[in-house]
Structure formats: C-alpha cells, structure tokens
Design a protein around this motif. Structure first.
Motif, PDB file in Angstrom:
ATOM      1  N   LEU A 139       0.649  -1.352  -0.575  1.00 19.44           N
ATOM      2  CA  LEU A 139       0.136  -0.034   0.317  1.00 19.44           C
ATOM      3  C   LEU A 139       0.724   1.362  -0.054  1.00 19.44           C
ATOM      4  CD1 LEU A 139      -2.577   1.878   0.026  1.00 19.44           C
ATOM      5  CD2 LEU A 139      -3.322   0.686   2.378  1.00 19.44           C
ATOM      6  N   TYR A 140       1.908   1.086   0.500  1.00 18.99           N
ATOM      7  CA  TYR A 140       2.752   2.251   1.256  1.00 18.99           C
ATOM      8  C   TYR A 140       3.437   2.451  -0.535  1.00 18.99           C
ATOM      9  CZ  TYR A 140       2.222   3.047   5.830  1.00 18.99           C
ATOM     10  OH  TYR A 140       2.012   4.091   7.300  1.00 18.99           O
ATOM     11  N   ALA A 141       4.331   1.693  -0.273  1.00 24.84           N
ATOM     12  CA  ALA A 141       4.375   1.094  -2.447  1.00 24.84           C
ATOM     13  C   ALA A 141       3.887   2.108  -3.169  1.00 24.84           C
ATOM     14  CB  ALA A 141       5.457   0.424  -2.194  1.00 24.84           C
ATOM     15  N   ASN A 142       2.634   1.765  -3.221  1.00 24.17           N
ATOM     16  CA  ASN A 142       1.920   1.714  -4.367  1.00 24.17           C
ATOM     17  C   ASN A 142       1.115   3.471  -4.173  1.00 24.17           C
ATOM     18  OD1 ASN A 142       0.572  -0.354  -6.176  1.00 24.17           O
ATOM     19  ND2 ASN A 142       1.257  -1.012  -4.841  1.00 24.17           N
ATOM     20  N   ALA A 143       1.000   3.710  -3.049  1.00 27.91           N
ATOM     21  CA  ALA A 143       0.491   5.625  -2.731  1.00 27.91           C
ATOM     22  C   ALA A 143       2.135   5.882  -3.204  1.00 27.91           C
ATOM     23  CB  ALA A 143       0.156   5.377  -1.045  1.00 27.91           C
ATOM     24  N   VAL A 144       3.138   5.938  -3.177  1.00 26.27           N
ATOM     25  CA  VAL A 144       3.898   6.681  -3.142  1.00 26.27           C
ATOM     26  C   VAL A 144       4.739   6.597  -4.812  1.00 26.27           C
ATOM     27  CG1 VAL A 144       6.555   6.962  -3.079  1.00 26.27           C
ATOM     28  CG2 VAL A 144       5.231   6.628  -1.173  1.00 26.27           C
ATOM     29  N   LEU A 145       4.610   5.670  -5.452  1.00 26.02           N
ATOM     30  CA  LEU A 145       4.525   5.278  -6.777  1.00 26.02           C
ATOM     31  C   LEU A 145       2.779   4.780  -7.636  1.00 26.02           C
ATOM     32  CD1 LEU A 145       8.571   3.713  -6.804  1.00 26.02           C
ATOM     33  CD2 LEU A 145       7.881   5.510  -7.089  1.00 26.02           C
ATOM     34  N   PRO A 146       2.421   5.684  -7.964  1.00 26.95           N
ATOM     35  CA  PRO A 146       1.641   5.017  -8.768  1.00 26.95           C
ATOM     36  C   PRO A 146       1.623   4.641  -9.965  1.00 26.95           C
ATOM     37  CG  PRO A 146       1.650   8.036  -8.304  1.00 26.95           C
ATOM     38  CD  PRO A 146       3.180   6.820  -7.543  1.00 26.95           C
ATOM     39  N   GLN A 147       3.455   5.119 -10.619  1.00 31.30           N
ATOM     40  CA  GLN A 147       3.754   4.857 -11.974  1.00 31.30           C
ATOM     41  C   GLN A 147       4.582   3.080 -11.833  1.00 31.30           C
ATOM     42  OE1 GLN A 147       2.915   8.467 -14.109  1.00 31.30           O
ATOM     43  NE2 GLN A 147       4.116   6.518 -15.493  1.00 31.30           N
ATOM     44  N   GLY A 148       4.218   1.976 -11.708  1.00 38.23           N
ATOM     45  CA  GLY A 148       4.898   1.103 -11.608  1.00 38.23           C
ATOM     46  C   GLY A 148       4.608  -0.396 -11.131  1.00 38.23           C
ATOM     47  N   ASN A 149       5.158  -1.096 -10.350  1.00 35.10           N
ATOM     48  CA  ASN A 149       5.238  -2.423 -10.778  1.00 35.10           C
ATOM     49  C   ASN A 149       5.047  -3.717  -9.510  1.00 35.10           C
ATOM     50  OD1 ASN A 149       4.088  -3.379 -14.208  1.00 35.10           O
ATOM     51  ND2 ASN A 149       6.167  -2.846 -14.041  1.00 35.10           N
ATOM     52  N   ASP A 150       4.348  -4.113  -9.079  1.00 31.12           N
ATOM     53  CA  ASP A 150       4.808  -4.831  -7.747  1.00 31.12           C
ATOM     54  C   ASP A 150       4.862  -6.066  -7.860  1.00 31.12           C
ATOM     55  OD1 ASP A 150       3.520  -3.109  -6.487  1.00 31.12           O
ATOM     56  OD2 ASP A 150       1.166  -3.711  -7.033  1.00 31.12           O
ATOM     57  N   TYR A 151       5.574  -6.856  -6.838  1.00 26.83           N
ATOM     58  CA  TYR A 151       5.963  -7.878  -6.904  1.00 26.83           C
ATOM     59  C   TYR A 151       6.207  -8.622  -5.933  1.00 26.83           C
ATOM     60  CZ  TYR A 151       7.919  -6.544 -11.377  1.00 26.83           C
ATOM     61  OH  TYR A 151       8.180  -6.390 -12.656  1.00 26.83           O
ATOM     62  N   THR A 152       5.599  -9.616  -5.295  1.00 29.53           N
ATOM     63  CA  THR A 152       5.594 -10.245  -3.905  1.00 29.53           C
ATOM     64  C   THR A 152       6.305 -11.812  -4.145  1.00 29.53           C
ATOM     65  OG1 THR A 152       4.314  -9.288  -2.932  1.00 29.53           O
ATOM     66  CG2 THR A 152       5.073 -11.600  -1.724  1.00 29.53           C
ATOM     67  N   PHE A 153       7.735 -11.573  -3.216  1.00 30.58           N
ATOM     68  CA  PHE A 153       8.547 -13.639  -3.339  1.00 30.58           C
ATOM     69  C   PHE A 153       8.147 -13.624  -2.244  1.00 30.58           C
ATOM     70  CE2 PHE A 153      10.348 -11.019  -6.165  1.00 30.58           C
ATOM     71  CZ  PHE A 153      10.290 -11.814  -8.144  1.00 30.58           C
ATOM     72  N   PHE A 260       8.876  -6.254  -3.155  1.00 31.90           N
ATOM     73  CA  PHE A 260       9.314  -4.566  -4.160  1.00 31.90           C
ATOM     74  C   PHE A 260       7.468  -4.203  -4.564  1.00 31.90           C
ATOM     75  CE2 PHE A 260      11.759  -8.341  -4.709  1.00 31.90           C
ATOM     76  CZ  PHE A 260      12.761  -7.513  -4.400  1.00 31.90           C
ATOM     77  N   ARG A 261       8.149  -2.576  -4.925  1.00 33.05           N
ATOM     78  CA  ARG A 261       7.728  -1.363  -6.200  1.00 33.05           C
ATOM     79  C   ARG A 261       8.972  -0.790  -6.851  1.00 33.05           C
ATOM     80  NH1 ARG A 261       2.973  -0.894  -8.362  1.00 33.05           N
ATOM     81  NH2 ARG A 261       2.565   1.264  -9.062  1.00 33.05           N
ATOM     82  N   THR A 262       8.740  -1.697  -8.001  1.00 31.95           N
ATOM     83  CA  THR A 262       9.311  -0.748  -8.887  1.00 31.95           C
ATOM     84  C   THR A 262       8.651   0.319  -9.990  1.00 31.95           C
ATOM     85  OG1 THR A 262       9.442  -2.309 -10.610  1.00 31.95           O
ATOM     86  CG2 THR A 262      11.320  -2.312  -9.185  1.00 31.95           C
TER      87      THR A 262
END
Lengths: 334, 334
Positions: A139-153, A260-262
């Motif tokens: 959630l934090y990373a999506n709010a901060v970087l609205p243009q990007g990709n999420d990865y969970t390992f 990750f969020r890039t």
C-alpha cells in the motif's frame, strides 16, 4: 491518542498451537500487556502453558470472562476456524485474528464488521506478515509510486500447505517443503527490468521426503513433481532423507520473503526507483504473533477511544502500535 | 474515511527548485490532484514551469489565494525556510513540508501544531524518506520486535551537504560527494551479528573533485579528508576529474539507503528475525516529492473530516495515502 502508562492490557488467547504459543511469548516481551487466560477446545488439563499463574480454560467458559479481557487473540486456522470464530467472539470481546485467505478477506471483513459494530467492539482481521506487513508495504509503495510494478516473493521458508500435500502422497512417511525465491528473478526486479515472471520463474520448491520402508522412490518423486496446483507449475527438487535427518535439520518453521515496487518519476517517467521490503524469519508463527500483538495494542486503544467495527492494518495509524508516546516517537524514531 | 472520486485536490507549491519541480511531476502522476499555482520568492516571470496553463505568482500574493488551494506544499530548506514558513502558512492553508533536521522536529512540531489548531488547518511535517518512509519502518519494526537493534544506512547517494563542503575548499572549482554504505557492515547486520558499528565502519565517502587550474591537489585531498564532522571520521576517497567528466557522469541526484531491525522472539529469545527496508532512488528530490504528495492526499482528507493540528507520518493511517477505497484496498493489496 493518549498513552496511559502503568495499566496493562489484559489478553486472552483462544487456541494454543504454534501461533498461540507465539502470542504468549510476544506478551512476555511487552511490558504493557499481560496474559490472563488461555482457552482451548481440548481438555484444559491436557494443555500446559509457559506463563506461571495463568490458567487454561475450556472454550465453553470463554463468555463468562468477557469483562476480564481487553483483547482476545484468535489463533485458529483460516480454512474453518476463523470464519466462524471471529464474528462469533466479536460479540463479546475486542478481537484480533490472522485470517490469511486473501480472496475471502472482503467477505470476512463484512461479517466481522457488522457484529463488532452491533456490540461496540473493535475487531482487527488479517494481522501478520502476509497479509499484514507485506500488505502495508504494498500500500505505501503504491501510494508513493503510482506508476510502477509490484512483486511479492516468498521464502526461503516452510510452506505448511505444501508439506501437508507431500505427506499425503502414498509411500511418504513425513516431509517438509521449502519455497525458495529464484535469485535471478529477484535481481531482474532490483535492476528495474520490470520482468513479467511466470510462476516457475519466481519460486523453486525443494522437498525433503522421508519414505516408508520399501516405497517406490521414483514414483513418489514423480507424483510430487506432477501434483497440480502445488508443484506442477514449479521446478521442484525432491530429496529423500532419513527420519533422523528430517528431525535434526528440518524441524524449524522459518519463512520470509520480499515485497518490491519499482516505479518511475519525472515529467516523462525518466527516473527509476526501487522500494524493497524483506523479512528473514527463524520462526514464522512467532513473528506473526509479534505483529498481532502490536496490532492488539492498537485495538485496545481504539476501543478506549470509542471506535467500533472491523479494521485492517490499512486503517491503523502507526503510532497506535507503539507503547511510546507521540512525543517520544517524534524525538527518537522520526 | 470516505473516498470521493472525481473531485480533484487543488495543490499549490511554494518554492520551485528541485523539490518543487518534483512535486509538479508527482501531481501529473496522480489523477485526483491538480496544480493550481506555483509561488516563488524570485521574479515570477523568471520562473518557467512544466504544467501548461498554470501561473507562477509572487509569494507576496499567496494569501489572496487561500480559498483556492486545498493543500500548500512547502518546498523550502530545513535550515532557515521551513522553521518560518510552515507555522506562517499554516495560518492560511493546510500545509505539508519535508522538514528534515531530526533534532529540531519536536520544536517545529509544537510551533506548527499551535498555529494549525488555532486556524482550523491540518499540517503535516517531515514527509519524505528520512524522515518519512525510513521513520515508518523504524516504528513498525520496533513495535513488532521490541527486543532488538536498529540500523540505518544511507546511500549510495549524493549528499548535498558534503558536496557543498567540498566546493568550499580552496582550489576546488566543483565537486560531488557520494555516501556509500559499507557492504561488510550490511552483511553483519543481515546475519544477526548485532554489530556495534563505528561511523567509519558504516559508511564510506567518495568525492569527485574538479580542481581549479594549477591548484595543489595533495593539499585539496588532505583538506577534504581531515575536515571535521564532514569527512574526518570516515574513510574518504578523493578522485580528481575534469569538469566535463563531472557533468557527464555525476549530474544526477541519486540516493537511497537501508533500514534494518534485527530482533529475537521466543520464550528465551531463541529465534532471530531480520526486517530490512531499502530504497534505491534515481532522483532523491522526485522520490521525496512522491512521498509528500501521498501524504498531501491524507492532509486534504483529514481536513475534510474536521481534523486540525500538526501530524507526522506516524499519525496517518495508511489507507489515507491511497486514492483507492477501503474495499478496493482490502481486495487488491491486503
């Protein structure tokens, strides 16, 4: 929020398996909490706990103690226990659970929210690390970087579900399965390559299997590797080991993983950013329990403020998790 | 919290340097926000911004626009600008800043809180990544693992303060300084060795220096390496390069770092855990701006709910940062 020091939060535990024991250990680490009762569906006399002077009760007696407990921690499983228990006990208590069936969270939330509101309680669902700390980071990373990709390992760690699946295979006496993130995939994400990763490219599955005497090893290996949903979509490694070796080297419950969020910033998206959060845990249930108890503190405070209803980690301001006052937090952690 | 879709948050920017431009870029990435004005202490006609149709005003005209702006983003420096600006403009606006002088945060908070409360506004101070995202991670990890150790490393990245210090050395025409965390220290922390690390053991300082013609290079190097506070306590590497090389290879403003908490759980603290959060940022000001705008969204919402006073990242429930509704968040990110 006012931080009242000196008054301990009274905690009850329902269910004394690995998670319940983890909750008991976490309470010991937090000076502002005390364990007041453990409830079990087993014969209470058969359950030995670690905390001196605290009694184990039958779950049948739980409602009688509703005025002696600030927060009841529900330590059942997500498949059948929590969907019943959390709405039921939210009638009598402030409750917290670690419900982790992601797809059914919305439904669970609605049910618990209704009961908690009707009865003036606070309930917090899905506390732990995923859902929980990992969700927060998404959630934090999506709010901060609205243009990007999420990865969970996930991993390296023991998957209880996959270990159970191995143990159901004919000729298998015992077994443990480790979920292992694949390094090259982690590196591609870290390097902002924004890879599209298949199931097979993200995780490896490593199995340590104790065969029954005279079992057909080749058949066991083939059955495991081709098991749909559990193993067929992954590269799976099967090791056959002795019962002694399994006990000696694979009796822990480690886990962990990476979120990750890039993403990009700049007028034309010209700058890359990588946000990475990772956990390396010796004990999955104890760490989960530690997260739960931080949120149990928040539940207790919100209840004292007159809040009611169901909450998740998304709804809790971080300061509510800490025993420190706002002044202390601003001075030492900001 | 209600998420009202379709109504854009109106943003004003005070100060159009690297951070102000980063704010402008971040607004472009968020559909629920719009830039309505940029205010400057310079001659407004000398300031060219990127957003079409938006005007640049003199800061002298800022109060006239108090009813046209939902949140004013203060992009001044922490040394002298923000201690004046944040309390001053909290009289007229909801404001947000990135005040980063850690030791003076409590004092800044009190001043801003008083003014914001008296005038019915919400102010959020010290948004960014440190203070900001790093602080959040320190707080969460401390709440979850009460028995443990905290470590923060910065870099690899450009330190503006250290670059300025280099440029003040006699015979130096220009220069850039990179702060670099030392790998062996990171590894010791990751391995739960709980090292006690000196300043020198944590970070390395690498300087790229453009000397003036005929300057005494040995003397420059010695002056830099022995500069108290800035370099004397570190292993420092000095490279002399040409002006062209500095421009070609060192004109970016990358930064980042690591926040760790290592701790134990279990009845006797027998299990180790590592929580690691890291950032790798191509543009320090643009990432800082992206964090600020997520929190600006929260400021606007809190104001609409009737909240007043000064807040920090510790006081904001994560859901307030996202344009998504509670239902959407529970469904997709939990």
């Amino acid at each position: 929020m006012e931080v009242v020091k000196g008054v301990k939060m009274k905690v009850g535990i329902l269910g004394y398996g690995n998670l319940g024991k983890g909750i008991e250990c976490a309470i010991k680490q937090n000076d502002d909490m005390e364990l007041v009762a453990v409830f079990t569906r087993r014969n209470p006399e058969s359950v030995k706990i670690l905390t001196e002077g605290v009694k184990v009760y039958s779950v049948d007696d739980i409602v009688k103690m509703k005025d002696e407990i600030d927060v009841l921690v529900l330590c059942g499983g997500s498949a059948t226990d929590l969907p019943e228990q959390t709405p039921e006990y939210a009638k009598y208590f402030n409750v917290i659970d670690s419900f982790d069936t992601h797809a059914k969270i919305p439904e669970h939330f609605e049910k618990v929210d209704k009961v908690a509101k009707e009865n003036g309680h606070v309930a917090l669902i899905s506390a732990g690390w995923d859902p929980g700390m990992f969700s927060l980071n998404r959630l934090y990373a999506n709010a901060v970087l609205p243009q990007g990709n999420d990865y969970t390992f996930w991993g390296k760690g023991v998957s209880q579900g996959h270990s159970d699946a191995i143990r159901r295979v004919e000729g298998v006496k015992d077994g443990k399965q480790y979920t292992i993130p694949i390094d090259s995939a982690l590196e591609a994400v870290r390097n902002c390559e924004n890879p599209e990763l298949s199931t097979r490219q993200k995780h490896l599955r490593e199995c340590f299997v104790v065969p029954e005497e005279g079992a057909d090893l080749a058949k066991i290996e083939e059955t495991i590797k081709n098991m749909p949903n559990y193993f067929a979509d992954y590269d799976t490694i099967v090791h056959f080991i002795s019962e002694e070796e399994l006990k000696a080297n694979h009796s822990g419950i480690p886990h962990g993983g990476f979120v990750f969020r890039t993403g990009v910033t700049g007028w034309n998206g010209e700058n890359n950013h990588v946000i990475e959060y990772s956990l390396k845990l010796d004990s999955n249930p104890e760490f989960t329990a530690s997260v739960i108890m931080a949120y149990a503190r928040a539940v207790n405070r919100l209840h004292k403020e007159g809040v009611t209803g169901c909450k998740t980690v998304f709804d809790i301001a971080p300061a509510y998790l800490s025993p420190k006052s706002g002044e202390e937090l601003r001075q030492h952690l900001l």
